[in-house]
Design a protein around this motif. Sequence first.
Motif, short mmCIF file in Angstrom:
data_model
loop_
_atom_site.label_atom_id
_atom_site.label_comp_id
_atom_site.label_asym_id
_atom_site.label_seq_id
_atom_site.Cartn_x
_atom_site.Cartn_y
_atom_site.Cartn_z
N ALA A 91 0.82 -1.21 0.00
CA ALA A 91 0.00 0.00 0.00
C ALA A 91 0.85 1.26 0.00
CB ALA A 91 -0.94 0.00 1.21
N VAL A 92 1.97 1.25 0.72
CA VAL A 92 2.87 2.41 0.74
C VAL A 92 3.44 2.66 -0.65
CG1 VAL A 92 5.09 3.27 1.58
CG2 VAL A 92 3.43 2.33 3.20
N VAL A 93 3.96 1.61 -1.29
CA VAL A 93 4.53 1.78 -2.62
C VAL A 93 3.44 2.18 -3.62
CG1 VAL A 93 5.89 0.72 -4.46
CG2 VAL A 93 6.34 0.11 -2.09
N ASP A 94 2.25 1.65 -3.48
CA ASP A 94 1.15 2.02 -4.36
C ASP A 94 0.82 3.50 -4.22
OD1 ASP A 94 -0.82 1.02 -6.32
OD2 ASP A 94 -2.30 1.59 -4.81
N THR A 95 0.81 3.98 -2.99
CA THR A 95 0.51 5.40 -2.74
C THR A 95 1.60 6.30 -3.31
OG1 THR A 95 -0.74 4.86 -0.73
CG2 THR A 95 0.10 7.12 -0.94
N LEU A 96 2.86 5.95 -3.04
CA LEU A 96 3.96 6.78 -3.51
C LEU A 96 4.10 6.77 -5.03
CD1 LEU A 96 6.67 5.87 -0.84
CD2 LEU A 96 5.35 7.98 -0.99
N SER A 97 3.68 5.70 -5.67
CA SER A 97 3.82 5.58 -7.12
C SER A 97 2.60 6.09 -7.87
CB SER A 97 4.07 4.12 -7.51
OG SER A 97 2.92 3.33 -7.26
N GLY A 98 1.57 6.52 -7.15
CA GLY A 98 0.35 6.98 -7.82
C GLY A 98 -0.50 5.84 -8.36
N GLY A 99 -0.49 4.70 -7.66
CA GLY A 99 -1.35 3.58 -8.05
C GLY A 99 -0.77 2.69 -9.13
N ARG A 100 0.57 2.59 -9.20
CA ARG A 100 1.21 1.81 -10.27
C ARG A 100 1.57 0.39 -9.84
NH1 ARG A 100 6.29 4.21 -12.05
NH2 ARG A 100 6.31 5.79 -10.40
N VAL A 101 1.14 -0.05 -8.68
CA VAL A 101 1.61 -1.33 -8.13
C VAL A 101 0.69 -2.49 -8.49
CG1 VAL A 101 1.81 -2.59 -5.95
CG2 VAL A 101 3.00 -0.43 -6.25
N GLU A 102 1.32 -3.65 -8.79
CA GLU A 102 0.65 -4.94 -8.85
C GLU A 102 1.48 -5.87 -7.98
OE1 GLU A 102 -0.19 -6.10 -12.90
OE2 GLU A 102 -0.70 -4.03 -13.47
N ILE A 103 0.97 -7.06 -7.66
CA ILE A 103 1.76 -7.99 -6.85
C ILE A 103 1.53 -9.41 -7.30
CG2 ILE A 103 -0.03 -7.91 -5.04
CD1 ILE A 103 2.19 -8.75 -3.04
N GLY A 104 2.63 -10.12 -7.56
CA GLY A 104 2.58 -11.54 -7.83
C GLY A 104 3.08 -12.30 -6.62
N VAL A 105 2.35 -13.35 -6.23
CA VAL A 105 2.70 -14.12 -5.04
C VAL A 105 2.80 -15.60 -5.40
CG1 VAL A 105 1.59 -12.48 -3.49
CG2 VAL A 105 0.30 -14.47 -4.30
N GLY A 106 3.42 -16.35 -4.50
CA GLY A 106 3.52 -17.79 -4.67
C GLY A 106 4.21 -18.38 -3.47
N SER A 107 4.37 -19.70 -3.49
CA SER A 107 5.01 -20.37 -2.36
C SER A 107 6.51 -20.48 -2.53
CB SER A 107 4.41 -21.77 -2.15
OG SER A 107 4.52 -22.53 -3.33
N GLY A 108 7.01 -20.41 -3.79
CA GLY A 108 8.43 -20.33 -4.12
C GLY A 108 9.42 -20.97 -3.17
N SER A 109 10.67 -20.73 -3.37
CA SER A 109 11.73 -20.98 -2.40
C SER A 109 11.96 -22.44 -2.04
CB SER A 109 11.47 -20.20 -1.11
OG SER A 109 12.35 -19.13 -1.00
N GLY A 110 13.17 -22.71 -1.51
CA GLY A 110 13.56 -24.05 -1.14
C GLY A 110 13.48 -24.29 0.35
N PRO A 111 13.66 -25.55 0.77
CA PRO A 111 13.53 -25.89 2.20
C PRO A 111 14.47 -25.10 3.10
CG PRO A 111 13.58 -27.87 0.84
CD PRO A 111 13.90 -26.72 -0.07
N GLU A 112 15.67 -24.76 2.60
CA GLU A 112 16.62 -24.06 3.46
C GLU A 112 16.12 -22.66 3.82
OE1 GLU A 112 17.69 -23.09 -0.77
OE2 GLU A 112 17.10 -24.89 0.34
N GLU A 113 15.40 -22.01 2.90
CA GLU A 113 14.87 -20.68 3.19
C GLU A 113 13.71 -20.77 4.18
OE1 GLU A 113 15.08 -20.02 -1.29
OE2 GLU A 113 15.02 -17.97 -0.48
N TYR A 114 12.84 -21.77 4.01
CA TYR A 114 11.76 -21.97 4.98
C TYR A 114 12.34 -22.24 6.36
CZ TYR A 114 7.81 -21.87 1.75
OH TYR A 114 6.84 -21.46 0.86
#
Length: 325
Positions: A91-114
């Motif tokens: 929300a902060v980046v969206d506000t500062l950019s004038g509404g230019r933000v999107e977000i991609g999410v996922g579970s990604g990453s390997g066991p060592e990072e978890y």
Amino acid sequence: MRLGFLTHVQGRGDDLAETYRRAQELFVVADELGFDVGWVAQHHAPLQGGGLSSPWSFLAYAAARTRKIRLSTAITILPLEHPLRLAEDVAVVDTLSGGRVEIGVGSGSGPEEYAAFGVDVNRKRELTTEGLETLRRALAGATDFRIQPQPVSDFSDRIWQGVFSAAGARYAAASGTNLLLNRAAYGYDEPTDEVQRVWADEFLAAWDRPQRPRIGLSRFVFPAKDRKTAVAQVEDGLRRATEGFIARGDFPAGLGLDEYLRRFHAFVGHPDEIVAGLQREKVMPVATDLITQFNPGIPDFDAAVHALELIAKEVAPALGWSPAR
């Protein structure tokens, strides 16, 4: 079609500060060339030549340096984030950019990072589902604790999910998020575009929301004056990435460079070669976003800038794209 550029924030030297600065410069260049969306990938464990652990800090700085390009992640690793805190950052980046933000999410990453974050990797799908619901409700102002600031506008069509199976595509459709497809499908005998076209069709068949969904097609695209020049720029990074894939059992050892390029579903060479290859791509007819990336190649900075110019001026226009006014 929208045109995107994805960076994993990697460089050829050991100076990570310089790697980050040059990745920012590529965002500025992409903005000036008319790219619609700039994407970053989150990696907590170091990648060869860099890697970006904190994408929203990076995108906040990119927002201050650019004017029009939209800003997104492919992906933010949702189970390793608190969804309310993540919603605040978005929300902060969206506000500062004038509404230019999107977000991609996922579970990604390997066991060592978890393990490093004290999260059970066996719960990653469950945690992604729970985190996505909280994230969406927080961005919509529908949680008991109201985040501040509230996003500039509705986020219902600005959330993406990265998937790696037909079941994942159906899940993304059921949850009402846009679809992100990786640069290549690993572990299949069939070509990547044949495998992923099935996933895209499953996604579209399961979609039941009033708005049109978006399908982001991420591809390894590196144009240069000829194939020899292009391969020379990406070969070192490609070989080092291939070693990791071989060690994990994803690729067989002992194959030639051209075969490993095929397994990465790469489009490397003169712009005309790349256009012809993308025109044969089986997912392109249903894709709404072409997301170009140089990874696993790590070209030098000048070559990367030149490649962005060729993508924006020769490759993408031949596929029907033009910069938004």
